[in-house]
Design a protein around this motif. Sequence first.
Motif, short mmCIF file in Angstrom:
data_model
loop_
_atom_site.label_atom_id
_atom_site.label_comp_id
_atom_site.label_asym_id
_atom_site.label_seq_id
_atom_site.Cartn_x
_atom_site.Cartn_y
_atom_site.Cartn_z
N VAL A 121 0.84 -1.20 0.00
CA VAL A 121 0.00 0.00 0.00
C VAL A 121 0.88 1.25 0.00
CG1 VAL A 121 -1.73 1.31 1.28
CG2 VAL A 121 -1.87 -1.20 1.18
N THR A 122 0.70 2.10 -1.01
CA THR A 122 1.40 3.39 -0.99
C THR A 122 0.34 4.51 -0.85
OG1 THR A 122 1.58 3.51 -3.42
CG2 THR A 122 3.41 2.52 -2.21
N THR A 123 0.21 5.42 -1.79
CA THR A 123 -0.69 6.57 -1.60
C THR A 123 -0.85 7.32 -2.91
OG1 THR A 123 -0.89 8.72 -0.45
CG2 THR A 123 1.32 7.91 -0.85
N ASP A 124 -1.87 8.17 -2.98
CA ASP A 124 -2.01 9.05 -4.14
C ASP A 124 -0.88 10.06 -4.23
OD1 ASP A 124 -2.82 10.46 -1.87
OD2 ASP A 124 -4.53 11.42 -2.85
N GLU A 133 -6.26 18.96 -12.93
CA GLU A 133 -7.60 18.51 -12.56
C GLU A 133 -7.86 17.07 -12.96
OE1 GLU A 133 -10.71 21.10 -13.73
OE2 GLU A 133 -9.77 22.89 -12.90
N ALA A 134 -7.31 16.63 -14.08
CA ALA A 134 -7.49 15.23 -14.48
C ALA A 134 -6.75 14.33 -13.50
CB ALA A 134 -6.95 15.02 -15.89
N GLY A 135 -7.35 13.20 -13.15
CA GLY A 135 -6.74 12.31 -12.18
C GLY A 135 -5.48 11.65 -12.73
N TYR A 136 -4.53 11.38 -11.85
CA TYR A 136 -3.29 10.71 -12.24
C TYR A 136 -3.57 9.24 -12.53
CZ TYR A 136 -1.14 14.94 -10.46
OH TYR A 136 -0.81 16.26 -10.26
N THR A 137 -2.94 8.72 -13.57
CA THR A 137 -3.07 7.31 -13.91
C THR A 137 -1.82 6.56 -13.48
OG1 THR A 137 -2.12 7.56 -16.12
CG2 THR A 137 -4.50 7.91 -15.90
N PRO A 141 4.38 9.83 -13.98
CA PRO A 141 5.64 9.85 -13.22
C PRO A 141 5.41 9.99 -11.72
CG PRO A 141 5.74 11.37 -15.09
CD PRO A 141 4.31 10.93 -14.96
N LEU A 142 6.27 9.35 -10.94
CA LEU A 142 6.22 9.47 -9.49
C LEU A 142 7.14 10.58 -9.02
CD1 LEU A 142 6.19 5.73 -8.33
CD2 LEU A 142 4.34 7.15 -9.25
N GLY A 143 6.88 11.09 -7.83
CA GLY A 143 7.70 12.15 -7.28
C GLY A 143 7.25 12.47 -5.87
N GLY A 144 7.63 13.64 -5.36
CA GLY A 144 7.23 14.02 -4.01
C GLY A 144 8.09 15.13 -3.48
N LEU A 286 -7.07 11.00 -8.28
CA LEU A 286 -6.68 9.72 -8.88
C LEU A 286 -7.68 9.31 -9.94
CD1 LEU A 286 -5.70 7.55 -5.77
CD2 LEU A 286 -4.16 8.51 -7.48
N ASP A 287 -7.17 8.67 -10.98
CA ASP A 287 -8.01 8.06 -12.01
C ASP A 287 -8.00 6.55 -11.75
OD1 ASP A 287 -9.07 6.87 -14.29
OD2 ASP A 287 -8.16 8.31 -15.66
N ALA A 288 -9.14 6.02 -11.31
CA ALA A 288 -9.24 4.60 -10.96
C ALA A 288 -9.88 3.77 -12.06
CB ALA A 288 -10.02 4.44 -9.66
N ALA A 289 -9.87 4.28 -13.29
CA ALA A 289 -10.54 3.59 -14.39
C ALA A 289 -9.96 2.20 -14.64
CB ALA A 289 -10.45 4.43 -15.66
N LYS A 290 -8.66 2.03 -14.42
CA LYS A 290 -8.04 0.72 -14.66
C LYS A 290 -8.65 -0.34 -13.75
CE LYS A 290 -3.59 -1.66 -14.18
NZ LYS A 290 -2.17 -1.51 -13.74
N ALA A 291 -8.78 -0.04 -12.45
CA ALA A 291 -9.36 -1.01 -11.52
C ALA A 291 -10.82 -1.27 -11.82
CB ALA A 291 -9.20 -0.52 -10.08
N GLU A 292 -11.53 -0.22 -12.24
CA GLU A 292 -12.94 -0.39 -12.58
C GLU A 292 -13.09 -1.28 -13.82
OE1 GLU A 292 -14.15 3.62 -13.10
OE2 GLU A 292 -14.15 4.09 -10.95
N ARG A 293 -12.24 -1.07 -14.79
CA ARG A 293 -12.36 -1.78 -16.07
C ARG A 293 -11.86 -3.22 -15.97
NH1 ARG A 293 -9.18 1.14 -18.43
NH2 ARG A 293 -7.35 -0.18 -18.75
#
Length: 338
Positions: A121-124, A133-137, A141-144, A286-293
């Motif tokens: 488990v990580t995080t958004d 405004e569009a959710g990240y897929t 790229p990761l960062g912080g 977040l864009d959760a379309a992958k898990a939904e699909r």
Amino acid sequence: MHYLITGHTGFKGSWLSLWLTERGHRVSGLALDPLPGGLFERAGIGALLAQDHRVDIRDAAAVSAAITSVAPDVVFHLAAQPLVRESYAHPRETFETNAIGTLNVLEAVSATPSVSAQVIVTTDKVYRNVDREAGYTESDPLGGDDPYSASKAMADLLTQSWVKSFPAAPTAIVRGGNVIGGGDVSHDRLLPDLLASFVAGSAAEIRYPGAVRPWQHVLDCLNGYLTVADALIAGTGTGAWNIGPGRDSFVTVGELADLAARYWGGGASWSTADGEKPHEANLLALDAAKAERLLGWRNRLRFADSVEWTIDWQKAVLAGSDALTISRAQLAAFEALG
């Protein structure tokens, strides 16, 4: 099936422990002592466990010994230092807990033949945030910038590297947003802080009322984790997955505070905090379309319902109701929505 949860004494870990035991599974845990007054303590989660190891995730030898002792079938790694402002106060502890702690779990699991699947488990906040405004897929790229976000991005990248470099159980990374629900007493989190102020009869102080967060009920988030784990057990589901809320939950901190005060009643109120405040992201989605699909997962609770369920849980406990009974009733109601 025997599940091991790291961080089982925390908010999400306690709900996940309860849910898995309600489904008839054996559950063991590895974590620090719970915070007083939280779900683990109030609902007596410890009495439901097969094994309860109190271990600092930074201690590689202790982590290895505990996981070897449990010999689980599936591992959920939730243990973390989860707070942004705490990461500014204690950056070394945050990096060691979130990055090296994850390495310790991965290494121990690789040396435990019984494990057939692991969910990290990580995080958004692992995504390189550009306030879009569009959710990240999952492929973004990761960062912080702050120590917390950077440490969780490191844990995410470390996991990706590990499974490509060494023998490992089938592995999934799950990235969730801001969860709410009954029994959360974590310091420096919006809804627990709001409810603590409401109970005390004082006006809650909000740091960034205009910041947008993707609010999600803890059961929707955990249902995503369980769905991913089931896919791993079935032979699919590896890789990264966003488990985020629906668009109706992308609201400002101020809007959440207003709704919580209205549900609480009794003149509950809040104000904007004064003084210097550390940097926090203004917009996270977040864009959760992958898990939904691909997994058929979806959020079952609307944003307003998530807030209402949280406050209903808190009010019931304050009125003297049994926390385990309330939690089981909410779990049953949630599963009935499926």
